[in-house]
Structure formats: C-alpha cells, structure tokens
Design an enzyme around this catalytic site. Structure first.
Site, PDB file in Angstrom:
ATOM      1  N   SER A  66       0.831  -1.213   0.000  1.00 27.92           N
ATOM      2  CA  SER A  66       0.000   0.000   0.000  1.00 27.92           C
ATOM      3  C   SER A  66       0.861   1.257   0.000  1.00 27.92           C
ATOM      4  O   SER A  66       0.500   2.263  -0.605  1.00 27.92           O
ATOM      5  CB  SER A  66      -0.899   0.006   1.242  1.00 27.92           C
ATOM      6  OG  SER A  66      -1.736  -1.124   1.242  1.00 27.92           O
ATOM      7  N   GLU A 296      -4.761  -3.494  -6.975  1.00 29.64           N
ATOM      8  CA  GLU A 296      -4.870  -2.112  -7.480  1.00 29.64           C
ATOM      9  C   GLU A 296      -5.279  -1.140  -6.368  1.00 29.64           C
ATOM     10  O   GLU A 296      -6.003  -0.172  -6.606  1.00 29.64           O
ATOM     11  CB  GLU A 296      -5.877  -2.066  -8.643  1.00 29.64           C
ATOM     12  CG  GLU A 296      -5.349  -1.384  -9.891  1.00 29.64           C
ATOM     13  CD  GLU A 296      -4.515  -2.302 -10.771  1.00 29.64           C
ATOM     14  OE1 GLU A 296      -4.265  -3.467 -10.386  1.00 29.64           O
ATOM     15  OE2 GLU A 296      -4.081  -1.856 -11.843  1.00 29.64           O
ATOM     16  N   GLY A 297      -4.813  -1.411  -5.155  1.00 27.41           N
ATOM     17  CA  GLY A 297      -5.150  -0.578  -3.994  1.00 27.41           C
ATOM     18  C   GLY A 297      -6.204  -1.272  -3.156  1.00 27.41           C
ATOM     19  O   GLY A 297      -7.291  -1.579  -3.653  1.00 27.41           O
TER      20      GLY A 297
HETATM   21  C1  FAD Z   1      -4.110 -11.655  -7.277  1.00 26.61           C
HETATM   22  C2  FAD Z   1      -3.252 -10.430  -7.109  1.00 26.61           C
HETATM   23  C3  FAD Z   1      -2.700  -9.825  -8.224  1.00 26.61           C
HETATM   24  C4  FAD Z   1      -1.843  -8.734  -8.086  1.00 26.61           C
HETATM   25  N1  FAD Z   1      -1.245  -8.197  -9.201  1.00 26.61           N
HETATM   26  C5  FAD Z   1      -0.339  -7.198  -9.049  1.00 26.61           C
HETATM   27  C6  FAD Z   1       0.382  -6.684 -10.183  1.00 26.61           C
HETATM   28  O1  FAD Z   1       0.184  -7.113 -11.336  1.00 26.61           O
HETATM   29  N2  FAD Z   1       1.311  -5.716  -9.975  1.00 26.61           N
HETATM   30  C7  FAD Z   1       1.579  -5.220  -8.733  1.00 26.61           C
HETATM   31  O2  FAD Z   1       2.445  -4.359  -8.622  1.00 26.61           O
HETATM   32  N3  FAD Z   1       0.914  -5.692  -7.633  1.00 26.61           N
HETATM   33  C8  FAD Z   1      -0.032  -6.662  -7.764  1.00 26.61           C
HETATM   34  N4  FAD Z   1      -0.699  -7.148  -6.666  1.00 26.61           N
HETATM   35  C9  FAD Z   1      -0.345  -6.637  -5.345  1.00 26.61           C
HETATM   36  C10 FAD Z   1      -1.410  -5.723  -4.753  1.00 26.61           C
HETATM   37  O3  FAD Z   1      -1.464  -4.512  -5.465  1.00 26.61           O
HETATM   38  C11 FAD Z   1      -1.036  -5.531  -3.276  1.00 26.61           C
HETATM   39  O4  FAD Z   1      -1.239  -6.787  -2.641  1.00 26.61           O
HETATM   40  C12 FAD Z   1      -1.860  -4.450  -2.616  1.00 26.61           C
HETATM   41  O5  FAD Z   1      -1.510  -3.174  -3.102  1.00 26.61           O
HETATM   42  C13 FAD Z   1      -1.677  -4.460  -1.092  1.00 26.61           C
HETATM   43  O6  FAD Z   1      -0.338  -4.499  -0.738  1.00 26.61           O
HETATM   44  P1  FAD Z   1       0.163  -5.577   0.336  1.00 26.61           P
HETATM   45  O7  FAD Z   1      -0.280  -6.913  -0.110  1.00 26.61           O
HETATM   46  O8  FAD Z   1       1.601  -5.356   0.562  1.00 26.61           O
HETATM   47  O9  FAD Z   1      -0.655  -5.256   1.647  1.00 26.61           O
HETATM   48  P2  FAD Z   1      -0.267  -4.202   2.778  1.00 26.61           P
HETATM   49  O10 FAD Z   1      -0.015  -2.874   2.181  1.00 26.61           O
HETATM   50  O11 FAD Z   1       0.773  -4.793   3.655  1.00 26.61           O
HETATM   51  O12 FAD Z   1      -1.647  -4.130   3.578  1.00 26.61           O
HETATM   52  C14 FAD Z   1      -2.059  -5.141   4.503  1.00 26.61           C
HETATM   53  C15 FAD Z   1      -3.353  -4.659   5.145  1.00 26.61           C
HETATM   54  O13 FAD Z   1      -3.109  -3.421   5.844  1.00 26.61           O
HETATM   55  C16 FAD Z   1      -3.992  -2.424   5.368  1.00 26.61           C
HETATM   56  N5  FAD Z   1      -3.332  -1.121   5.352  1.00 26.61           N
HETATM   57  C17 FAD Z   1      -2.101  -0.799   4.858  1.00 26.61           C
HETATM   58  N6  FAD Z   1      -1.861   0.501   5.001  1.00 26.61           N
HETATM   59  C18 FAD Z   1      -2.970   1.035   5.576  1.00 26.61           C
HETATM   60  C19 FAD Z   1      -3.351   2.347   5.980  1.00 26.61           C
HETATM   61  N7  FAD Z   1      -2.544   3.398   5.792  1.00 26.61           N
HETATM   62  N8  FAD Z   1      -4.566   2.516   6.541  1.00 26.61           N
HETATM   63  C20 FAD Z   1      -5.404   1.470   6.722  1.00 26.61           C
HETATM   64  N9  FAD Z   1      -5.109   0.201   6.365  1.00 26.61           N
HETATM   65  C21 FAD Z   1      -3.908  -0.005   5.799  1.00 26.61           C
HETATM   66  C22 FAD Z   1      -4.378  -2.851   3.957  1.00 26.61           C
HETATM   67  O14 FAD Z   1      -5.609  -2.276   3.553  1.00 26.61           O
HETATM   68  C23 FAD Z   1      -4.453  -4.360   4.111  1.00 26.61           C
HETATM   69  O15 FAD Z   1      -5.705  -4.707   4.635  1.00 26.61           O
HETATM   70  C24 FAD Z   1      -1.582  -8.215  -6.796  1.00 26.61           C
HETATM   71  C25 FAD Z   1      -2.180  -8.806  -5.673  1.00 26.61           C
HETATM   72  C26 FAD Z   1      -3.002  -9.896  -5.817  1.00 26.61           C
HETATM   73  C27 FAD Z   1      -3.605 -10.522  -4.586  1.00 26.61           C
END
Ligand code: FAD
Length: 331
Positions: A66, A296-297
């Site tokens: 994120s 995508e967020g």
């Molecule tokens: C099937 C799939 C396909 C994907 N494809 C791509 C791709 O093609 N390219 C790419 O770059 N990425 C891709 N992603 C990654 C995806 O964009 C990220 O998983 C997503 O942005 C969240 O990041 P993270 O998993 O590190 O979660 P984190 O950022 O670690 O978040 C974990 C939890 O904490 C919460 N959180 C974090 N910060 C805050 C805040 N400030 N306030 C409140 N809550 C918060 C989040 O909402 C979430 O619930 C993909 C993910 C999946 C599952």
C-alpha cells in the site's frame, strides 16, 4: 467505457482472464500512451494491445504494498541507460511478460518524489521470475521478480524523473476501471447463479426462491450489483470525457470489490451444501472475489482516499495531464 463493459463480461465467466485485459490495455499500453516517449509508443503499444507481446506492471514489493512511496527497487542513471536492481512481488503475468513497466526509486531520500517508471524488455540476463501460488484467479499467473543489473534505454523512461509518482498513480486509476469492472462481473455471476439455483432447488414443496429470507438475499444482490454498475460506468465515462476521475474510480473500486465479496458469500448461502461443492461455480467466485478487496489498492486505501477528499484533508481529483487531441493522434 468499452473496456469496462468487456471486462465485466469476461469476469462473469472468468475473473482471472480479465486481469490480462487490464495489463494489455490499461496499466500497460495506456500508461505508455500517456507518458511514453515517441520511440516507446511506436515500439510497445501496438504489440501489447494486439496481444502479440505479454505485458506486466510492477508496483508491489515485499516491503512496499500500500505504501508505494517506500519502494526499494533502485533505478539508477548510467550514461545513456538506466540500471535496475530490486525485487517485485505479486506481479500478474510477471513470469510470462515480454515487456514490463517497472517502478522504482532513483533517490530514496526524496520519498515519493524519487519514484520513476520505465519500460523493460524482460528478455535479458538479469531478469528472473518465480511463480507464486494463490487462492483464486487461477488463469492469471502471479510472479515474484528479481532484477539484477537490468538494463533500460533512456528513452524508456515514462514521463521524467520528477513525474514518476504521478505516472504510477494515473496508471493505477486506469487499472481501477478494469479491476472494478471485474469485481462487478463476479458479483453479476453470483447473482445469475443464485437466481437459477433459487428457482430450481425445491425444499418444503416449493422452490427456495419463494421463501422470504432467500428473496431478501436476492434483493440485496440485485441492489449491490446495480449500484456497483452505475459507479463503475460513471468512472469509466469520466475517463473517456478526459475529466478527473480519481475519486470516482476509488469509490467504484471500493464498492464493486465489496459487492463481489458480499455477493459471493450470499451465493454460497443460497446454494447450501452445493455452494461448498467443486461441482458448482460459486466456490470459484468466492475464491476469486477476495482479490477485489486487495489488487490495485486495497479497500482500506480506497476508503482513505475517499474520506480524505470528503474531509477536506486531501483532494483526490487533480486536473487531467494531457489534452484529448494527443490521444486521438494515436488512434
Ligand atoms: C491476485 C493479485 C494480483 C496482483 N497483481 C499485481 C500486479 O500485477 N502488480 C503489482 O504491482 N501488484 C499486484 N498485486 C499486489 C497488490 O497490489 C497488493 O497486494 C496491494 O496493493 C496491497 O499491498 P500488500 O499486499 O503489501 O498489503 P499491505 O499494504 O501490507 O496491507 C495489509 C493490510 O493493511 C492495510 N493497510 C495498509 N496501510 C494502511 C493504511 N494506511 N490505513 C489502513 N489500512 C492499511 C491494507 O488495507 C491491508 O488490509 C496483486 C495482488 C493480488 C492478490
């Protein structure tokens, strides 16, 4: 708008395939069309849109999901080229991509202002991938990517070094049209399956659809699906009109993602034991739907964007960066 309708329809059949359309149209070529050099537009857009080459978009990292401003992948200027070192994760089609849009930092002390994006030809020694197994969207492979001294020509920089974070954010806005439309497709598929099953399954001498509690669920599903469709189409339409739509697409993505997950849960309920069976499609919708609260967020990040705008802390919509005529030239 056309992309939204196509993505919704594809996703009613297979949510994973919808992801390909995002990469081959939105977060890939559209980003190059908006921010790429003339050489890059000439070289990369057509093969991606025609599906002759596979693309991927690399934002996420093991320590930066994120919080994209905390990216660690280094993109360093070296004379007539850039050199990339770092790791990306959760990259859709990462292990099959011919071309990748990679975001990284040229100066971590600048935080988000130090982010830039480049187009990478993946057919080179320093590009390594490893597939990641996952819950749903099985037709959309995901990879971790390891980059060691990956070389990128200077003309493959998107925008300039001062606009990299904007490149990433506008690209994600476009991706959210695709993702919200995909979520809508899953929600619609859940509704269709539930209506069919509620009319066919007989208990206590009548179809279960005749029971008021089942009707209530169907009514909620219809309402979520139709509300999501209006929000998703509004965002896509605003983009087509070259109007700001960051706020509207965040609302659409948040609501459609919730609709997909809620409708998948309700579809499981209406199907009783058969919802849990691998014979019926609803278990797949249930697994696929969860992506839409993450990719995508995340849902929380969408809510932050929406609430910060409503509270007057941070305006979501900014003026569009390019004029319509520049896009028409490329048609
Ligand atoms: C099937 C799939 C396909 C994907 N494809 C791509 C791709 O093609 N390219 C790419 O770059 N990425 C891709 N992603 C990654 C995806 O964009 C990220 O998983 C997503 O942005 C969240 O990041 P993270 O998993 O590190 O979660 P984190 O950022 O670690 O978040 C974990 C939890 O904490 C919460 N959180 C974090 N910060 C805050 C805040 N400030 N306030 C409140 N809550 C918060 C989040 O909402 C979430 O619930 C993909 C993910 C999946 C599952």
């Amino acid at each position: 708008l056309a992309h939204s309708i196509v993505c919704e329809k594809i996703s009613t059949i297979d949510s994973g395939l919808r992801s390909l359309f995002n990469l081959q149209a939105m977060t890939g070529p559209y980003t190059i069309m908006e921010w790429g050099s003339d050489e890059a537009k000439e070289q990369y857009i057509k093969p991606l849109v025609l599906g002759e080459k596979i693309g991927c978009a690399c934002f996420s990292e093991p320590n930066a999901g994120s919080d994209l401003a905390s990216m660690e992948t280094k993109i360093e200027e070296r004379g007539d080229h850039f050199l990339i070192n770092g790791t990306k994760t959760w990259i859709s089609n990462g292990n099959y991509a011919d071309y990748a849009i990679v975001y990284g930092t040229f100066d971590r002390t600048l935080k988000y202002k130090g982010i830039c994006g480049v187009i990478v030809d993946t057919d080179q020694q320093g590009w390594h991938t490893s597939e990641i197994d996952k819950l749903g969207d099985k037709n959309s492979p995901i990879a971790e990517i390891f980059m060691e001294d990956v070389v990128v020509p200077k003309e493959n920089l998107l925008g300039d070094l001062s606009t990299g974070f904007k490149v990433a954010m506008t690209s994600l806005d476009r991706g959210r049209i695709s993702v919200s439309s995909g979520a809508l497709g899953v929600a619609q598929a859940c509704l269709d399956a539930s209506v069919k099953y509620a009319n066919e399954r007989v208990q206590f001498g009548q179809p279960i659809g005749k029971f008021q509690m089942v009707k209530a669920i169907i009514a909620d599903m219809v309402s979520y699906v139709e509300a999501a469709r209006f929000l998703v189409r509004r965002a896509a339409w605003l983009n087509d009109q070259d109007l700001p739509f960051t706020r509207e697409v965040a609302i659409a993505k948040y609501f459609a993602g919730e609709a997909a997950v809620k409708c998948a849960g309700w579809a499981m309920e209406i199907h009783g034991g058969m919802g849990y069976s691998l014979e019926m499609p609803v278990e797949k919708y249930y697994r696929d739907s969860k992506l839409y609260q993450v990719g995508e967020g995340t849902a929380n990040i969408m809510r932050l964007l929406i609430a910060d705008d409503a509270l007057g802390y941070k305006q979501a919509n900014r003026p569009r960066l390019k004029t319509p005529s520049e896009f028409k030239d490329l048609e």
